[in-house]
Scaffold this motif. Structure first.
Motif, PDB file in Angstrom:
ATOM      1  N   TYR A 234      66.561  20.982 -71.860  1.00 24.01           N
ATOM      2  CA  TYR A 234      65.201  21.199 -72.624  1.00 24.01           C
ATOM      3  C   TYR A 234      64.762  20.056 -73.419  1.00 24.01           C
ATOM      4  CZ  TYR A 234      61.275  23.113 -75.212  1.00 24.01           C
ATOM      5  OH  TYR A 234      60.180  23.061 -75.795  1.00 24.01           O
TER       6      TYR A 234
ATOM      7  N   TYR B 121      61.337  18.558 -75.844  1.00 22.99           N
ATOM      8  CA  TYR B 121      60.079  18.746 -76.601  1.00 22.99           C
ATOM      9  C   TYR B 121      59.512  17.463 -77.173  1.00 22.99           C
ATOM     10  CZ  TYR B 121      56.234  20.552 -79.760  1.00 22.99           C
ATOM     11  OH  TYR B 121      55.015  20.764 -80.145  1.00 22.99           O
ATOM     12  N   ASN B 122      58.430  16.970 -77.001  1.00 22.80           N
ATOM     13  CA  ASN B 122      58.204  15.647 -77.366  1.00 22.80           C
ATOM     14  C   ASN B 122      56.768  15.793 -78.120  1.00 22.80           C
ATOM     15  OD1 ASN B 122      60.849  14.105 -76.630  1.00 22.80           O
ATOM     16  ND2 ASN B 122      60.025  14.970 -74.757  1.00 22.80           N
ATOM     17  N   ARG B 123      56.486  14.999 -79.194  1.00 24.74           N
ATOM     18  CA  ARG B 123      55.432  14.802 -80.034  1.00 24.74           C
ATOM     19  C   ARG B 123      55.177  13.667 -80.051  1.00 24.74           C
ATOM     20  NH1 ARG B 123      52.456  19.492 -82.027  1.00 24.74           N
ATOM     21  NH2 ARG B 123      51.360  18.022 -83.250  1.00 24.74           N
TER      22      ARG B 123
ATOM     23  N   SER C  86      51.539  17.156 -77.404  1.00 26.42           N
ATOM     24  CA  SER C  86      53.064  17.458 -77.005  1.00 26.42           C
ATOM     25  C   SER C  86      53.316  17.604 -75.679  1.00 26.42           C
ATOM     26  CB  SER C  86      53.844  18.594 -77.963  1.00 26.42           C
ATOM     27  OG  SER C  86      52.920  19.996 -77.500  1.00 26.42           O
ATOM     28  N   TYR C  87      54.429  17.612 -75.235  1.00 24.26           N
ATOM     29  CA  TYR C  87      54.792  17.733 -73.822  1.00 24.26           C
ATOM     30  C   TYR C  87      56.283  18.185 -73.772  1.00 24.26           C
ATOM     31  CZ  TYR C  87      57.275  13.411 -72.620  1.00 24.26           C
ATOM     32  OH  TYR C  87      58.251  12.462 -72.622  1.00 24.26           O
ATOM     33  N   GLN C  88      56.510  19.231 -72.764  1.00 23.97           N
ATOM     34  CA  GLN C  88      57.960  19.576 -72.775  1.00 23.97           C
ATOM     35  C   GLN C  88      58.526  19.715 -71.296  1.00 23.97           C
ATOM     36  OE1 GLN C  88      58.051  23.811 -74.164  1.00 23.97           O
ATOM     37  NE2 GLN C  88      55.862  23.757 -74.114  1.00 23.97           N
TER      38      GLN C  88
END
Length: 278
Positions: A87, A89-91, A132-134
């Motif tokens: 997994y 998660y990125n900003r 953000s996207y994940q």
């Protein structure tokens, strides 16, 4: 799993199309360990995001988080079964997400510089204004004697600054067979498989190791108002391992491109590599 396999160990010249979802080579810190008598691994990291291929970051606010866990379910002589998942998660500091990929000959999907590449991006989401996207993925691999199989599936969720969320996906499945009987060894440190080592090196007493392989790979970057396209690759590979340090690879890649405007196209790629490493 594809990203954790060293480029020196890849069965094909490049990683699969869903590699475009992976926040590869970011600058940060990470923790990693093995468990259950080296049958399981866990890893997590935090990093600046995005970092381009030169190690530069865009702004001071971007960050990301990634984790991966694996388990070797079965290990008996020359047979193994591996499962895992991850997994991220990125900003992005740029407040923009862009997912894109050429066919499986060269990758640079996270370079935020205005750089021209010899191989064009066949699918491209374009810049998406986002906070953000994940991405979540699952993986499965196994060996049985000279047979080797590996697959992964990816699901990405991008949350635009305006409008509803966007869903993208990708997957691949590959299989290989060592004509000379070798098997791919499992690397418990990385939770991935290494290259085969010839039973008899090339020379007066041997022909080295020969391997044939095939892969289907897919990347879908079309959803809602984003018309990034859908690409499917079919790849045939032939590998000749002269010894532990030297190999020659040939790939034939047939590309199917589905354009949102309805004008589909196909392409063929022939690629060769000679590799010497220690």
């Amino acid at each position: 799993m594809d990203a954790q396999t060293s480029v020196r160990e890849l069965i094909f010249l490049e990683r699969s199309l869903p590699f475009a979802f992976v926040p590869f080579r970011q600058i940060g810190v990470g923790l990693y360990d093995k468990a259950l008598e080296e049958r399981a691994t866990w890893a997590l990291s935090v990093y600046r995001f995005p970092t381009d291929v030169f190690g530069d970051t865009a702004g001071d606010s971007g960050y990301g988080f990634s984790t991966r866990e694996t388990l070797l379910l079965y290990d008996d002589d020359r047979s193994t079964i591996h499962v895992g998942g991850g997994y991220t998660y990125n900003r992005p500091a740029t407040e923009v997400a862009r997912l894109r990929s050429p066919p499986e000959v060269g990758f640079n999907q996270l370079d935020f510089r205005a750089t021209d590449f010899p191989v064009p991006f066949f699918v491209d989401s374009g810049p998406i204004a986002t906070d953000s996207y994940q991405v979540i993925n699952a993986e499965l691999a196994l060996t049985r004697g000279p047979w080797f199989a590996q697959s992964e599936v990816y699901f990405a969720r991008v949350d635009p600054s305006t409008g509803s969320g966007l869903n993208f996906n990708g997957a691949y499945a590959q299989v290989a067979y060592a004509l000379t009987g070798e098997t791919h060894p499992y690397n418990p440190a990385s939770g991935a498989y290494s290259r085969i080592t010839p039973n008899n090196d090339y020379g007066p007493c041997g022909l080295g190791a020969w391997e044939v392989a095939g892969r289907w790979s897919r990347l879908d970057l079309t959803d809602g108002a984003v018309a990034g396209g859908v690409m499917n690759d079919l790849t045939f590979g032939l590998n000749w391992y002269l010894n532990k340090y030297t190999k020659f690879q040939f790939n034939y890649i047939h590309v199917f491109l589905e354009r949102p405007a309805g004008v589909d196209s196909e392409a063929d790629v022939l690629a060769l590599r000679a590799q010497l490493d220690f």
